[in-house]
Design an enzyme around this catalytic site. Sequence first.
Site, short mmCIF file in Angstrom:
data_model
loop_
_atom_site.label_atom_id
_atom_site.label_comp_id
_atom_site.label_asym_id
_atom_site.label_seq_id
_atom_site.Cartn_x
_atom_site.Cartn_y
_atom_site.Cartn_z
N ASP A 539 4.39 11.90 9.44
CA ASP A 539 3.16 11.60 10.19
C ASP A 539 2.39 10.33 9.86
OD1 ASP A 539 4.07 14.10 10.79
OD2 ASP A 539 2.09 14.99 10.95
N GLU A 741 1.95 24.49 1.55
CA GLU A 741 2.64 23.47 2.33
C GLU A 741 2.97 22.23 1.51
OE1 GLU A 741 0.23 22.12 5.56
OE2 GLU A 741 1.89 21.09 6.55
#
Length: 852
Positions: A539, A741
Amino acid sequence: MAVVSRCLAILSLSLGALAQSLGNFNSSTSSSVPEQPWQTWGPYRPNLYFGVRPTVPETLLMGLMWANGDDRKTMLKSLRDTCEQNDGMQGYGWTFYDTRAGGSQAIHDTQLQLELRTDFLKSEDGNSWAVRITGTPKSGAADVKTSLILHTAVEKVDSNGPKSLVCDNRSKDGTQVEAACHGDMPALGKFEFQVLGDTQNKPIHDTVVKSIEVTEDRIWQAKSVLVDLFRDTAGNGISLNDAPGQGNMHFVQLAFQGPFQVTFTYQATGTPLLEANAVDSGISSLQSSFATRVDGVFPRASPFQQEKYTHFTQEILSNLLGGLGFFHGDTKVDDSHAPEYEETDANFWVKAAAARSRASITTTPPLTLLSHTPSRPFFPRGFLWDEGFHLLPVIEWDLDLAVSVLHSWLSLMDDDGWIGREQILGPEARSRVPPEFQVQYPHYANPPTLSLLVPIIIAKLTGTSPYAGHPSVYLSSPDRASAMLRTIYPLLARHYAWFRRTQAGNFTEIYPRPASAIPGTGFRWRGRTPQHTLTSGLDDYPRADPPHPGELHIDALAWVGASAAALEQVASYLGETDDAAKYASHVADVKHNLDALHWDSTRKTYCDATVDSSGRNEYVLVCREGYLSLFPLLLGLMDATHPNLDAVLDLLGDPDRLWSEHGLRSLSKSDEGYAKDEDYWRGAVWMNLNVLAVLRLRDVGLSADGPAAVRNRAAGLAAQLRQRLVDTVYGSWEATGFFWEQYSDVTGEGRRSRAFTGWTATVVLLMGLEFPGQVVGSEPVESSGSGRGALLVLAGVVGVPAVAVMLISGVRRRAMVAVAGVVNLLLGWRTSWKERGGRGYEQVIDLDERER
Ligand SMILES: *[C@@H]1O[C@H](CO)[C@@H](O)[C@H](O)[C@H]1NC(C)=O
Ligand SMILES: *[C@@H]1O[C@H](CO)[C@@H](O)[C@H](O)[C@H]1NC(C)=O
Ligand SMILES: *[C@@H]1O[C@H](CO)[C@@H](O)[C@H](O)[C@H]1NC(C)=O
């Protein structure tokens, strides 16, 4: 007449989808990737705390809700259904779970003062299953009242053949059967359910069965249907009015004071029932066989032999497996193929955005997917970039399951070779994603991680890698193995060709390229904007600024190399020698161009490349050290003899750059973008690429050639990194009850989404690794005496987040983001939707709002 033909059309469409789900989408391939009977039923609705469905579309959905039973208001407010961040749970998840047999989930519902267990067991033939739900009040709450609601619904009751489901209330018939249902559906046949109580239970009200008809759009929304039913029911009672019978949605409601146990059984009519007490014995024997099996498949080497790692290993694996979902439904695609999507102009992202905003969106026919999911509360759907990592441990555990999932993904491919990177199939999946983010674009790629799996599958087939998992039809039959690879190979090849074509770098004379580079072997992710390259999966990792249509991305090239290497292996296995030679030459070209296009010989690091747009029109490297600089190593494209390897190891092992106490930082600590802005792939430790790093470093360490000094160094780094990764994930799990995560490179704390047992679970691959001649636990790399010790002490005194704030103080916005992290931890969650491209979108605290 019109109605009839429409029904027929739907019928044939649905049957097509059904056949596809069963792996029989083409008679010529029907035996290649069979779906096996044990796959039929499972907790394949991972977005729910507990939800079961078959891998057969348009049939049955089943789920469990529970709530506090004090009064109606409290009950409706505390109703548990979908996995959420803010239900006040102290963790939930599978303590053991095997996709083939079942397992046990523990839910620590602190807010409702209840420990809930769901023991799920299924028969191998796919004909029956049972779940036993056990509620135990927390100590001091012995009389807590709990309402329990089992629900089941029939999808598309009016299409795809006759479907029926009828339920009765049997609470007064003198047996333990509280309710029973029977039904009939194409593909499942006739079947029966029973809800069984327990003589020890203390019911608050009689069992209620409520059978209703709902519209199709509500079929997956049992919770909101239930809330509406209560709105229409007079009084303040916690039970619905009893109304059993025919319907496409049925609720069985029970309520107890204190501890309780309820069993729900399903069986195909005429097959043996899984008796309530068989569940007990089945679950306990599964628990012990599971433990033995885990030890066999993921043995732990020193120093991970301690007992505490046993549960850790079992839980992280179980939750990866327990995240398997079955999805069916249409999806939104922008099929416009607008010329702006070629992204060839200077400000291509502005033009592409304009084209997107005027494009009309197509809704596809229903697609079917069997996939693991990154996180049950946050990302309960399939992600291409994640699935390749999910399947790395799954291959070891259950090769046939891994092949089914791989095949399911590849079957989503269109004729061009495109697979949408995020699979948001059907309205239930869409309900978790804001509309503007639901559309998939056929020019957007994603890291082709599925190709990582093929060499491993082949190594299992040829016996070069040991296999201790469940018995595999492919290992027991070379013919079936070849047939399976013959099914998968053309799909992988098509996807590879699509990737090369659509993500091609521009090698026309317009842009300067190094003279030594091979033209055509260089790639560029489409879908870039100044801030993001969501399609790369990384990202917000910094790249050329501003973006330029002449860019070349090193990770895109490395993914092509890894895919070509995988295809070369399958082609060789299948005796396709011409193909194998073609892919081998692609691999050689990629290796050449990684150095010719992306190696900065002055800085001694791998970099992205762009074209200087200030008028000089020069080829320039964009060097932002971090995971991007490691891709040639991570994807197996650098061996021990490679002249640049030493420099890559310097970067990797440098505490001022990538090497941290908790794993490799995504972005160098010395990079100006480190921990800045969204701080997503800008320093945090991600397990997927760290685990690859350990495996590749170890490969270098074990290799037969190359300088001994480099090999030893690689092995040493691999061993230390492995230790740090396991310690980090273990430590955070022990402290919080969750897998996360990503992890802070500063403190090792889990960050962002919790209950994230997708690729974080790849750490199970590490604990069994042996390292050549390695003294484990030594500390040769890290320079000591830095400010780090002082910071850790400070962290102990004022708290870690405060130190984090200090570290990135100065800029108000940064501090706000760090504070957001603290607020997350301490005060719960104020959420909003935020774009999160590599894996979609997440709800995060967004304090940035205040600054606008
Ligand atoms: C089905 O099999 C035929 C050959 O029998 C092949 O031409 C066709 O492409 C296959 N279709 C799919 C969807 O695999
Ligand atoms: C069904 O439930 C109602 C309400 O709880 C109860 O009163 C009734 O006796 C039940 N019917 C049977 C047949 O058990
Ligand atoms: C390369 O860039 C030029 C100039 O924008 C463009 O016309 C051409 O289509 C591009 N070629 C490829 C293969 O992208």
